[in-house]
Design a protein around this motif. Sequence first.
Motif, PDB file in Angstrom:
ATOM      1  N   ARG A 108      -0.776  -8.746  12.299  1.00 14.35           N
ATOM      2  CA  ARG A 108       0.138  -7.660  12.629  1.00 14.35           C
ATOM      3  C   ARG A 108       1.401  -8.225  13.284  1.00 14.35           C
ATOM      4  NH1 ARG A 108      -1.292  -2.001  15.830  1.00 14.35           N
ATOM      5  NH2 ARG A 108       0.837  -1.182  15.857  1.00 14.35           N
ATOM      6  N   THR A 152       2.796   1.332  10.880  1.00 12.87           N
ATOM      7  CA  THR A 152       1.445   1.291  11.437  1.00 12.87           C
ATOM      8  C   THR A 152       0.432   1.668  10.362  1.00 12.87           C
ATOM      9  OG1 THR A 152       2.326   1.948  13.593  1.00 12.87           O
ATOM     10  CG2 THR A 152      -0.054   2.172  13.255  1.00 12.87           C
ATOM     11  N   GLY A 153      -0.565   0.825  10.172  1.00 14.58           N
ATOM     12  CA  GLY A 153      -1.592   1.084   9.172  1.00 14.58           C
ATOM     13  C   GLY A 153      -1.209   0.675   7.762  1.00 14.58           C
ATOM     14  N   ARG A 173      -0.717   0.559   1.003  1.00 14.65           N
ATOM     15  CA  ARG A 173      -1.802   1.195   1.748  1.00 14.65           C
ATOM     16  C   ARG A 173      -2.881   0.210   2.178  1.00 14.65           C
ATOM     17  NH1 ARG A 173      -0.178   6.157   3.549  1.00 14.65           N
ATOM     18  NH2 ARG A 173       0.702   7.405   1.840  1.00 14.65           N
TER      19      ARG A 173
END
Length: 395
Positions: free
Chosen positions: A304, A340-341, A373
């Motif tokens: 991340r 985020t994600g 995704r």
Amino acid sequence: MPALTARQFTHRELWNALGTVVDAPGGPEREEVGRSAEGRPIYTVSYGRGATRVLLWSQMHGNESTASMALADLFRFLAAAPDDPRARRIAERLTIVAVPMLNPDGAERFQRRNAMGIDVNRDARALVTPEARILRAVHQRFRPEFGFNLHDQDVRARVGSSDRLAAIALLAPPFDRAGDDNPVRMRAKRIAAVIRVAAEPLVAGHVTRYDDTFNPRAFGDLMQSWGTSTVLIESGGWRDDPEKQYLRKVNFVALVSALDAIATESYTAADPALYEELPENGRSVNDLLVRGATIVLPGIEPYRADLSINFADALAHRDGRITEIGDLAEAAARDTIDATGLYLHPAPAMLSQEGPAAPVLTVDSPAIFVLRRTPDRASEGVWSVGASGYRRTPD
């Protein structure tokens, strides 16, 4: 003026648009006052018959075109609405001389400097460039009491330490290194106060004061020392205004208001504190921030990180490059994507490879990637960032 709808235009395109106004009988008058380094004609446009003389000049940096559009709008207004009370006062009490597009060779390439590679606004002392010599000669011949130095500034600049972008920056330049005030500069500060009052309703909270360090090579500073009360207007950025058409309107309102204040002498009642108390231009921010993405690279466990991106053309969002990677929680940007994600899949052109090692992501690499995704490159894309900008994938 509807003929100029994009911020990048050539000398020919400007004068094709302005020619319909300045070459009409009874309107503003055009005069060739010299030629650029590559031989393009540089014109003045004159209007009015009053005793007070005002000089305006734009686009001495070839890629700073907002005020050239605004000057076209100004002369169209003066020619089309001579019975408007403001136009009538300006015509009767002022004599205006404007030099739209002082640097036509730079405008041809949409670059800051002229064809000789020199910044015309840093040539007021040496006068090496023909463009600088032309502006100096116009000033010496016309002897203006007021001057308007019209520019575009970095669209990334903020208002002081806030997160607001600076739309308009004003400066009443110093005339000496000490930054002293004299009657000439005080008149300029009062005019700047008038402009602030006119611009604030249109860009409330986005007006700043430009850096006032004295520069002995710059025309605004030397104009002030030559006895011309000069105001610098810098057009920055405004959201959803990539061609600067909204800031063009703000410039037009500012110029009409300032000229009318000079014509009526109402500027003498303006409080210079309205200018002096403006927040300074703050530090520049990034163009785009991608927060919280999980980056997928060959041979490395997904991790991340945030990314910041600047574009070669900040308004058109073209040709972005990575400026930083990692924890950017305190970073600011003109736009932010919440990733985020989501998983960041870089294009091959974004990765750098040296020797047999696996390709890696580096600062200054091209910003070409898709936010998907899942870690699978075949998964649904949500955002795409490329050479021509960034967009959310349609649902």
